[in-house]
Design an enzyme around this catalytic site. Structure first.
Site, PDB file in Angstrom:
ATOM      1  N   HIS A  20       3.471  17.250  71.886  1.00 30.86           N
ATOM      2  CA  HIS A  20       2.108  17.307  71.332  1.00 30.86           C
ATOM      3  C   HIS A  20       1.071  17.240  72.468  1.00 30.86           C
ATOM      4  CE1 HIS A  20       3.892  15.259  67.537  1.00 30.86           C
ATOM      5  NE2 HIS A  20       3.594  16.501  67.203  1.00 30.86           N
ATOM      6  N   LYS A  44       3.885  10.243  52.094  1.00 32.76           N
ATOM      7  CA  LYS A  44       4.942  10.408  53.092  1.00 32.76           C
ATOM      8  C   LYS A  44       5.219   9.069  53.766  1.00 32.76           C
ATOM      9  CE  LYS A  44       5.847  13.718  56.803  1.00 32.76           C
ATOM     10  NZ  LYS A  44       5.245  14.794  57.581  1.00 32.76           N
ATOM     11  N   ARG A  93       7.331  25.792  68.667  1.00 32.15           N
ATOM     12  CA  ARG A  93       8.456  25.445  69.542  1.00 32.15           C
ATOM     13  C   ARG A  93       9.523  26.521  69.527  1.00 32.15           C
ATOM     14  NH1 ARG A  93       9.202  19.917  66.514  1.00 32.15           N
ATOM     15  NH2 ARG A  93       8.863  21.507  64.938  1.00 32.15           N
ATOM     16  N   SER A 131       8.777  14.713  66.257  1.00 27.52           N
ATOM     17  CA  SER A 131       8.574  13.289  65.934  1.00 27.52           C
ATOM     18  C   SER A 131       9.730  12.777  65.090  1.00 27.52           C
ATOM     19  CB  SER A 131       7.265  13.101  65.162  1.00 27.52           C
ATOM     20  OG  SER A 131       6.186  13.519  65.935  1.00 27.52           O
TER      21      SER A 131
HETATM   22  O1  PNS Z   1       2.714  17.565  62.074  1.00 30.84           O
HETATM   23  P1  PNS Z   1       2.902  18.261  60.749  1.00 30.84           P
HETATM   24  O2  PNS Z   1       3.456  17.279  59.735  1.00 30.84           O
HETATM   25  O3  PNS Z   1       3.714  19.506  60.861  1.00 30.84           O
HETATM   26  O4  PNS Z   1       1.433  18.687  60.244  1.00 30.84           O
HETATM   27  C1  PNS Z   1       1.236  19.366  59.017  1.00 30.84           C
HETATM   28  C2  PNS Z   1      -0.264  19.381  58.618  1.00 30.84           C
HETATM   29  C3  PNS Z   1      -0.850  17.995  58.648  1.00 30.84           C
HETATM   30  C4  PNS Z   1      -1.034  20.255  59.567  1.00 30.84           C
HETATM   31  C5  PNS Z   1      -0.332  20.010  57.186  1.00 30.84           C
HETATM   32  O5  PNS Z   1       0.586  19.374  56.369  1.00 30.84           O
HETATM   33  C6  PNS Z   1      -1.727  19.900  56.568  1.00 30.84           C
HETATM   34  O6  PNS Z   1      -2.638  20.552  56.996  1.00 30.84           O
HETATM   35  N1  PNS Z   1      -1.858  19.035  55.543  1.00 30.84           N
HETATM   36  C7  PNS Z   1      -3.107  18.785  54.871  1.00 30.84           C
HETATM   37  C8  PNS Z   1      -3.063  19.307  53.429  1.00 30.84           C
HETATM   38  C9  PNS Z   1      -3.344  20.798  53.411  1.00 30.84           C
HETATM   39  O7  PNS Z   1      -4.384  21.258  53.795  1.00 30.84           O
HETATM   40  N2  PNS Z   1      -2.347  21.568  52.944  1.00 30.84           N
HETATM   41  C10 PNS Z   1      -2.454  22.990  52.821  1.00 30.84           C
HETATM   42  C11 PNS Z   1      -1.889  23.697  54.031  1.00 30.84           C
HETATM   43  S1  PNS Z   1      -0.892  25.020  53.482  1.00 30.84           S
END
Ligand code: PNS
Length: 166
Positions: A20, A44, A93, A131
Site C-alpha cells: 500500500h 466486516k 498486483r 492485508s
Molecule cells: O482494500 P479493499 O478492501 O480492497 O477496498 C475496497 C473499497 C473500500 C475500495 C471498496 O469496498 C469500497 O469502495 N467500498 C465502499 C462502498 C462502495 O462504494 N461500494 C461500491 C463500489 S462497487
C-alpha cells in the site's frame, strides 16, 4: 489559477502493508495531494479498529508531505463528492485483481461519471502481499516483519502477544 488535484486512495488497510505504501508513494509523485481513506465497514470483522488503522497509516506515511489519512463510511462516490475529489487510486498486483477492480471502477463510473479511477501497478516484490495474507500468516506464527511498516509490526505483536508471529 491551476487547481490542485487531490486523489483519494481508498481501501480497508487492515493493516496497511508495504505494498500500500508503495502505491501511495507513486500516487504522491503524480498528484498534488493524496488522501488515503479507510473504509469503515461495521459488517466486516477486522483485525484493527478504524482508529488503529488510521494511526498506523498516518505514522507509516508521515514521510510523504502531500499524503494525508482519513476514513469514510458508505458509498465511495458519495465520499468523493463530499471531498471534492474526482480521482480514485487503486493498486493492481496481478491479473487476478483486475476483474474485481474493473467491475468496481465501472460501477463507480456508472454512479458518478465525473469520477475517474486510476490504477497503479505494484512493484513485483509486493505482488504477493495482501492485508488478509499478512493477518493469516501472523496469526499462525509466520514471519511478516518485512511486509509491513515497523509501527504495524510492533502493534501486531502488542495486540496478539500469544501469537508467535515474527
Ligand atoms: O482494500 P479493499 O478492501 O480492497 O477496498 C475496497 C473499497 C473500500 C475500495 C471498496 O469496498 C469500497 O469502495 N467500498 C465502499 C462502498 C462502495 O462504494 N461500494 C461500491 C463500489 S462497487
Amino acid at each position: 489559477m491551476k487547481r490542485a488535484v487531490r486523489a483519494v486512495y481508498p481501501g480497508s488497510f487492515d493493516p496497511i502493508t508495504n505494498g500500500h505504501i508503495y502505491i501511495a508513494e507513486r500516487a504522491a509523485a503524480i498528484f498534488d495531494e493524496v488522501q488515503v481513506s479507510i473504509l469503515v465497514n461495521p459488517q466486516k470483522r477486522s483485525m484493527f479498529s478504524v482508529d488503529e488503522r488510521h494511526m498506523m497509516a498516518h505514522e507509516a506515511l508521515s514521510y510523504l508531505p502531500n499524503v494525508t489519512v482519513d476514513h469514510f463510511e458508505g458509498l465511495l462516490i458519495d465520499y468523493m463528492r463530499q471531498q471534492r475529489s474526482r480521482v480514485i487510486i487503486r493498486g493492481l498486483r496481478a491479473m487476478s485483481d483486475f476483474e474485481y477492480e474493473f467491475q468496481m471502477a465501472l460501477m463507480n463510473r456508472q454512479l458518478a461519471p465525473e469520477i475517474e479511477t486510476f490504477f497503479i501497478v505494484t512493484d513485483p516484490k509486493y505482488s504477493y502481499l495482501s492485508s488478509s495474507a499478512i493477518r493469516d500468516i501472523f496469526q499462525f506464527g509466520g514471519t511478516v516483519q518485512d511486509m509491513v511498516p515497523p509501527g504495524v509490526f510492533r502493534r501486531m505483536r502488542e495486540r496478539f502477544p500469544r501469537h508467535t508471529g515474527t
